[in-house]
Write an enzyme that holds these catalytic residues in place. Structure first.
Site, PDB file in Angstrom:
ATOM      1  N   LYS A 139      38.416  34.299  40.308  1.00 13.41           N
ATOM      2  CA  LYS A 139      38.470  33.385  39.183  1.00 13.41           C
ATOM      3  C   LYS A 139      39.309  34.065  38.093  1.00 13.41           C
ATOM      4  O   LYS A 139      38.845  34.980  37.412  1.00 13.41           O
ATOM      5  CB  LYS A 139      37.056  33.074  38.679  1.00 13.41           C
ATOM      6  CG  LYS A 139      37.002  31.883  37.706  1.00 13.41           C
ATOM      7  CD  LYS A 139      37.329  32.310  36.294  1.00 13.41           C
ATOM      8  CE  LYS A 139      37.260  31.142  35.319  1.00 13.41           C
ATOM      9  NZ  LYS A 139      37.788  31.506  33.988  1.00 13.41           N
ATOM     10  N   GLU A 152      33.140  46.235  34.160  1.00 12.34           N
ATOM     11  CA  GLU A 152      33.985  47.057  33.286  1.00 12.34           C
ATOM     12  C   GLU A 152      34.156  46.264  32.008  1.00 12.34           C
ATOM     13  O   GLU A 152      34.920  45.306  31.951  1.00 12.34           O
ATOM     14  CB  GLU A 152      35.320  47.361  33.960  1.00 12.34           C
ATOM     15  CG  GLU A 152      36.068  48.512  33.309  1.00 12.34           C
ATOM     16  CD  GLU A 152      37.201  48.051  32.425  1.00 12.34           C
ATOM     17  OE1 GLU A 152      36.921  47.775  31.217  1.00 12.34           O
ATOM     18  OE2 GLU A 152      38.333  47.965  32.902  1.00 12.34           O
TER      19      GLU A 152
END
Length: 478
Positions: free
Chosen positions: A180, A253
């Site tokens: 995505k 992250e």
């Protein structure tokens, strides 16, 4: 900063890739050139139903992909890296227009080259079974096998490179992947996936561009066994919540506010160039960029002056101009954040050394490199992640105070220490960050594990640890 107006003509192949991936005429969503604000093309807009169908196809394709084994999968990934090389210039040009980063410097061509290099590293890094017990009575081995379907949700700042960081190891380990892309940079990511799919089997790698609801569904989908996300801490928390229902494994992250500490005795002129690029790579739009710099009082003004001189030599402008190495902010939201933080710093007594105001003569979203001196902890420009071409420089007199300042925020992606290597290493072990660089900042290597602590997320990428993170362990006992 200087303005350059000569821009090379578009590459015909760039339009070929764009034609492959953009929505049919009259459909989709307009994507603008970050520098000129002209329409590049129209991105497809997929729905949750489309996402569900993509995951279903990925789940069906996964067993056969895993059965090919490491050797065959690695060979295909190496061919995919060759395909990136073959399309490198058109990928770089599309990336430059959509994201805004210049072709040259550590920017668009650098990013595309890094994609090929990282994919090759993912393909060739050995991961052997580990004998964990062999005492004459028990023999136990630790193996790793595929998770199944991996959901990869990417950012807009390094859209191609970070997509490869996510999908390369996942594919190597026998997973199929549904990507995505960010709503801000979907076209370049879809173009990259199109190039990779020239080599890969059907449904092993799929892109599903859409809004936040599509990303939320990917994170919570019952058939997704692993989610990899790079982006803000706030969105990361939502992904953690969304994954609770399916117990998907996570690599996150997230945001950072990396501190750098310049020790007394460092040579300001010798470190200025590396300090500059540590802070301003990708015009400061990098998670692990240097975002707050603590400098000892004895060399404070010398460091400020040296950074000012380096900044003056760096041309900013349209990324397709071969002379430029700094570009615009990618989007209006980030431009507004940078503008607000600089104005608040000015109002709180910050000294604007260079920059400090938008550059409309260059374009709508251009903000020049801005150095802000004489600020302190507690001011927004220090405490908040700027994610743009701004660096606050804080004076300190005691190294202990600098360490305390560096550790005081609830983030810990990276940090750096500048000066004598032995003294810098002593400080480095006391900093709360996933990576601490010595006399540099932000450099990554495909074999060196990378990840954050505290609000910067968890999980490791790169190297052997990165392969393990997109796999499930299997212990063979006997």
């Amino acid at each position: 900063m200087s303005e350059v107006t000569t821009v090379s003509a578009p590459d015909a192949d760039e339009f070929t890739l764009l034609h492959r991936v953009q929505a049919p005429e009259g459909e989709g969503r307009e994507i603008l050139d970050a520098a000129t604000r002209e329409v590049i093309g129209r991105a497809p807009v997929r729905t949750i139903t489309d996402l569900d169908e993509a995951v279903t196809r990925a789940k069906a394709a996964q067993p056969a992909w895993e059965e090919r084994g490491h050797e065959e999968r690695s060979a295909l990934l190496l061919k995919a890296a060759d395909a990136i090389d073959a399309h490198a210039e058109e990928l770089a040009r599309l990336l430059s227009r959509e994201q805004g980063k210049p072709l040259n410097g550590p920017n668009a061509r650098f990013e595309v080259g890094g994609c090929a290099a990282w994919l090759r590293a993912s393909a060739t890094t050995p991961l052997q079974p580990e004998v964990v017990v062999d005492d004459g009575e028990t023999h136990a081995e630790l193996h790793y096998r595929a998770v199944g379907v991996v959901g990869a949700i990417g950012p807009w700042n390094w859209p191609l490179m970070i997509t490869i960081w996510q999908i390369g190891p996942a594919l190597r380990m026998g997973n199929t992947v549904v990507v995505k892309p960010s709503e801000n940079t979907p076209l370049s990511v879809l173009a990259l996936l199109s190039v990779l799919n020239e080599v890969l089997p059907a449904d092993v790698l799929t892109g599903v561009p859409g809004d936040g609801a599509v990303g939320a569904r990917l994170a919570s989908h019952p058939d997704v066994g692993k989610v990899m996300f790079t982006g803000s801490t706030a969105t990361g928390r939502k992904i953690v919540e969304g994954s609770a229902g399916n117990f998907a494994r996570l690599t996150l992250e997230l945001g950072g506010n990396d501190a750098g500490i310049v020790l007394p005795g460092a040579d300001p002129r010798a470190i200025a160039q590396d300090l500059f690029w540590g802070a301003f790579i990708n015009t400061g739009q990098t998670c692990a960029a240097l975002k707050r710099l603590y400098v000892h009082d004895s060399i404070y003004e010398d460091v400020v002056s040296a950074l000012r001189d380096v900044a003056a030599e760096m041309p900013m402008g349209n990324g397709l101009d071969e002379k430029n190495v700094l570009g615009p902010l990618q989007n209006q939201q980030q431009f507004d954040i940078v503008s607000r933080l600089v104005e608040e710093a000015r109002a709180n007594g910050g000294r604007i050394v260079t920059g400090g105001a938008p550059a409309p003569e260059l374009g709508e979203l251009f903000y020049p490199v801005t150095l802000v001196a004489d600020v302190t902890d507690g001011v927004a420009i220090v405490d908040e992640e700027q994610f743009g071409p701004v660096l606050p420089i804080v004076r300190y007199t005691d190294v202990e105070d600098a360490i305390t300042s560096a550790n005081r925020l609830d983030v810990g992606l990276g940090a750096s220490v500048w000066g004598d290597r032995d003294e810098a290493r002593k400080v480095a072990f006391r900093l709360q960050a996933g990576t601490v660089w010595i006399n540099s900042h932000g450099g990554v290597h495909p074999m060196a594990p990378f990840g954050g602590v505290k609000g910067s997320g968890y999980g490791l990428e790169f190297g052997v640890e990165g392969l393990k993170s997109v796999a499930v362990p299997l212990v063979i006992n006997g």
